[in-house]
Scaffold this motif. Structure first.
Motif, PDB file in Angstrom:
ATOM      1  N   GLN A  59      44.765 -40.977  41.323  1.00  0.00           N
ATOM      2  CA  GLN A  59      43.689 -40.081  41.758  1.00  0.00           C
ATOM      3  C   GLN A  59      44.288 -38.710  42.045  1.00  0.00           C
ATOM      4  O   GLN A  59      45.278 -38.587  42.782  1.00  0.00           O
ATOM      5  CB  GLN A  59      43.010 -40.653  43.008  1.00  0.00           C
ATOM      6  CG  GLN A  59      41.984 -39.748  43.642  1.00  0.00           C
ATOM      7  CD  GLN A  59      40.590 -39.893  43.039  1.00  0.00           C
ATOM      8  OE1 GLN A  59      40.401 -40.637  42.083  1.00  0.00           O
ATOM      9  NE2 GLN A  59      39.638 -39.193  43.591  1.00  0.00           N
TER      10      GLN A  59
ATOM     11  N   ASP B 274      42.800 -36.017  43.622  1.00  0.00           N
ATOM     12  CA  ASP B 274      42.490 -35.605  44.991  1.00  0.00           C
ATOM     13  C   ASP B 274      41.977 -36.826  45.748  1.00  0.00           C
ATOM     14  O   ASP B 274      40.856 -37.272  45.535  1.00  0.00           O
ATOM     15  CB  ASP B 274      41.440 -34.489  44.978  1.00  0.00           C
ATOM     16  CG  ASP B 274      41.173 -33.931  46.369  1.00  0.00           C
ATOM     17  OD1 ASP B 274      41.730 -34.463  47.346  1.00  0.00           O
ATOM     18  OD2 ASP B 274      40.391 -32.964  46.480  1.00  0.00           O
TER      19      ASP B 274
ATOM     20  N   LYS C 154      41.082 -37.097  48.764  1.00  0.00           N
ATOM     21  CA  LYS C 154      40.162 -36.802  49.862  1.00  0.00           C
ATOM     22  C   LYS C 154      38.695 -36.915  49.447  1.00  0.00           C
ATOM     23  O   LYS C 154      37.821 -37.021  50.290  1.00  0.00           O
ATOM     24  CB  LYS C 154      40.442 -35.392  50.405  1.00  0.00           C
ATOM     25  CG  LYS C 154      41.804 -35.240  51.060  1.00  0.00           C
ATOM     26  CD  LYS C 154      41.995 -33.812  51.574  1.00  0.00           C
ATOM     27  CE  LYS C 154      43.372 -33.645  52.213  1.00  0.00           C
ATOM     28  NZ  LYS C 154      43.576 -32.259  52.699  1.00  0.00           N
ATOM     29  N   VAL C 155      38.432 -36.853  48.156  1.00  0.00           N
ATOM     30  CA  VAL C 155      37.044 -36.896  47.679  1.00  0.00           C
ATOM     31  C   VAL C 155      36.593 -38.343  47.540  1.00  0.00           C
ATOM     32  O   VAL C 155      37.412 -39.252  47.383  1.00  0.00           O
ATOM     33  CB  VAL C 155      36.881 -36.147  46.343  1.00  0.00           C
ATOM     34  CG1 VAL C 155      37.240 -34.672  46.498  1.00  0.00           C
ATOM     35  CG2 VAL C 155      37.732 -36.785  45.247  1.00  0.00           C
ATOM     36  N   GLY C 156      35.282 -38.558  47.570  1.00  0.00           N
ATOM     37  CA  GLY C 156      34.728 -39.906  47.516  1.00  0.00           C
ATOM     38  C   GLY C 156      34.334 -40.356  46.132  1.00  0.00           C
ATOM     39  O   GLY C 156      33.557 -41.309  45.989  1.00  0.00           O
ATOM     40  N   TYR C 157      34.818 -39.701  45.087  1.00  0.00           N
ATOM     41  CA  TYR C 157      34.532 -40.106  43.711  1.00  0.00           C
ATOM     42  C   TYR C 157      35.857 -40.173  42.963  1.00  0.00           C
ATOM     43  O   TYR C 157      36.912 -39.767  43.461  1.00  0.00           O
ATOM     44  CB  TYR C 157      33.580 -39.117  43.032  1.00  0.00           C
ATOM     45  CG  TYR C 157      34.073 -37.681  43.025  1.00  0.00           C
ATOM     46  CD1 TYR C 157      34.872 -37.203  41.990  1.00  0.00           C
ATOM     47  CD2 TYR C 157      33.742 -36.807  44.053  1.00  0.00           C
ATOM     48  CE1 TYR C 157      35.329 -35.898  41.978  1.00  0.00           C
ATOM     49  CE2 TYR C 157      34.202 -35.500  44.058  1.00  0.00           C
ATOM     50  CZ  TYR C 157      34.993 -35.045  43.030  1.00  0.00           C
ATOM     51  OH  TYR C 157      35.467 -33.753  43.029  1.00  0.00           O
TER      52      TYR C 157
ATOM     53  N   ASN D 219      38.579 -39.033  40.377  1.00  0.00           N
ATOM     54  CA  ASN D 219      39.069 -37.856  39.662  1.00  0.00           C
ATOM     55  C   ASN D 219      40.483 -38.218  39.210  1.00  0.00           C
ATOM     56  O   ASN D 219      41.453 -38.017  39.940  1.00  0.00           O
ATOM     57  CB  ASN D 219      39.077 -36.637  40.580  1.00  0.00           C
ATOM     58  CG  ASN D 219      39.425 -35.359  39.844  1.00  0.00           C
ATOM     59  OD1 ASN D 219      39.618 -35.362  38.628  1.00  0.00           O
ATOM     60  ND2 ASN D 219      39.536 -34.264  40.568  1.00  0.00           N
TER      61      ASN D 219
END
Length: 406
Positions: free
Chosen positions: A40, A42, A44-47, A49
């Motif tokens: 991943q 990033d 910190k994001v909830g999707y 990437n």
């Protein structure tokens, strides 16, 4: 009166309290939690990437939990990111056609189970299987993983005297972005090919006449903070007929959408040749070299700008078609008007014919017997010839008279 009101309120409260099986409209039936992998970009994001090399495969894990009190069935699918008619990225609409520039469709790359069945309180880890293209690419492949509770769609509403049933469908979307590397699309490519104009044509939106300007993002990256100023002129004229300004739009990678300019309520399309002029801007930046002002707002700086100019034609056939189906245009019902005129004409002819016949009859001579009184008061019957009009006059004034021959 007060007693009736109190009684009504009491009855209403009693009915509400006695209802069973009332579903909460905002009740969430399940939750979705992505398990973020090491690749991943990033965390910190909830999707998702993800960074994944060409030709590689990977299984993503998503935990789905039933938070309702019933057994549920959840339908899942993968949908490629597209741009809808409002200039918003849509991750769930299969009806929007994919753009011709879309080389790698995430629907072919990511596979998910079609149906997930969960008992009350149960959770499951499902797998999303990824297979990257064999060729290396620069940019993004993007889409959405969609979850939808279809349990309520499979139930049949049964209405009871003491119950109310409300079917509530709950859905969830999880973004999925995949790339081979984090190298961004070059500034040169963004400025040269970041936005294209593919077509301008008359059309309709929600049964209202519009001019559709089709913009295309042919690059595999998001076009952010898109702003557009568009104007329509009669060809060779300077007066603006129609215009539209929009800000803060976004386009999905390798997608297109129709930027619709409304003609106005009740305004008809007029056949002829027209010219469309547009300026488009993207990515707000304090150091951007392109300044733009929308309405009464202050000037803003953008990194990219594109200018477009295109002539187009509204044919008579298109104008008639769209004007007939535009719900804001008052339609002239020529067939009804023709019928009314014919009926009126026939009625007028009938009246004229009646008056002519009446006039002819009044001039006709008739032989009558008329009783008159002599000086001694004796009745005498005389016969004479008069017009029918004179006969009616005498008859209506009480004269004892009768027609004996015509």
């Amino acid at each position: 009166m007060r007693r009736k009101i109190i009684y009504s309120l009491f009855l209403l409260i009693f009915c509400l309290l006695s209802k069973k099986n009332i579903a909460q409209a905002n009740e969430l039936t399940f939750s979705v939690s992505p398990i973020i992998p090491e690749n991943q970009i990033d965390k910190k994001v909830g999707y998702y990437n993800l960074l994944l090399d060409n030709g590689k495969t990977q299984d993503l894990t998503i935990r789905v939990e039933n938070t309702s009190n019933d057994k549920i069935s959840i339908k899942t699918n993968i949908v490629s990111a597209k741009t809808n008619s409002n200039g918003v990225v849509d991750y769930n609409n299969r009806k929007i056609k994919k753009d011709l520039t879309l080389k790698y469709n995430i629907e072919d790359i990511a596979k998910t189970p079609k149906i997930i069945t969960l008992n009350k309180g149960e959770s499951k880890d499902i797998k999303i299987h990824l297979t990257m293209p064999s060729e290396r690419f620069n940019g993004l492949i993007s889409g959405g993983i969609n979850f939808k509770d279809i349990s309520t769609e499979q139930k049949t509403d049964i209405k009871h005297k003491d119950s109310v049933s409300i079917n509530n469908t709950y859905s969830f979307q999880l973004g999925l972005l995949i790339r081979n590397d984090t190298t961004p699309i070059s500034e040169y490519s963004k400025q040269k090919n970041g936005l294209k104009l593919t077509n301008v044509k008359p059309s309709q939106s929600n049964f209202r006449n519009v001019i559709d300007i089709n913009f295309q993002n042919p690059l595999p990256n998001y076009l952010n903070q898109l702003a557009v100023k568009a104007r329509i002129y009669r060809h060779g004229k300077k007066n603006i007929l129609y215009e539209k300004n929009s800000k803060l739009m976004q386009m999905a990678p390798n997608s297109n959408f129709n930027y619709s300019i409304l003609l106005g309520n009740g305004e008809k399309m007029i056949p002829g040749k027209y010219t469309m002029e547009a300026e488009a801007y993207s990515e707000l930046s304090p150091t951007g070299k392109y300044k733009a002002k929308f309405k009464q707002e202050h000037f803003e700086n953008y990194k990219y700008r594109w200018k477009f100019n295109k002539d187009f034609i509204i044919t008579r056939k298109s104008a008639v078609k769209f004007n007939n189906s535009d719900v804001t245009i008052n339609k002239v019902n020529w067939a009804l008007i023709f019928i009314i005129l014919v009926i009126g004409l026939l009625a007028m002819l009938a009246i004229i014919l009646f008056l002519l016949l009446l006039r002819k009859k009044n001039k006709e001579e008739v032989t009558v017997e008329q009783i008159i009184l002599d000086n001694s008061g004796s009745k005498t019957v005389i016969c004479r010839t008069i017009t029918y009009k004179e006969y009616k006059y005498l008859k209506n004034n009480g004269t004892d008279i009768a027609i004996i021959s015509k």
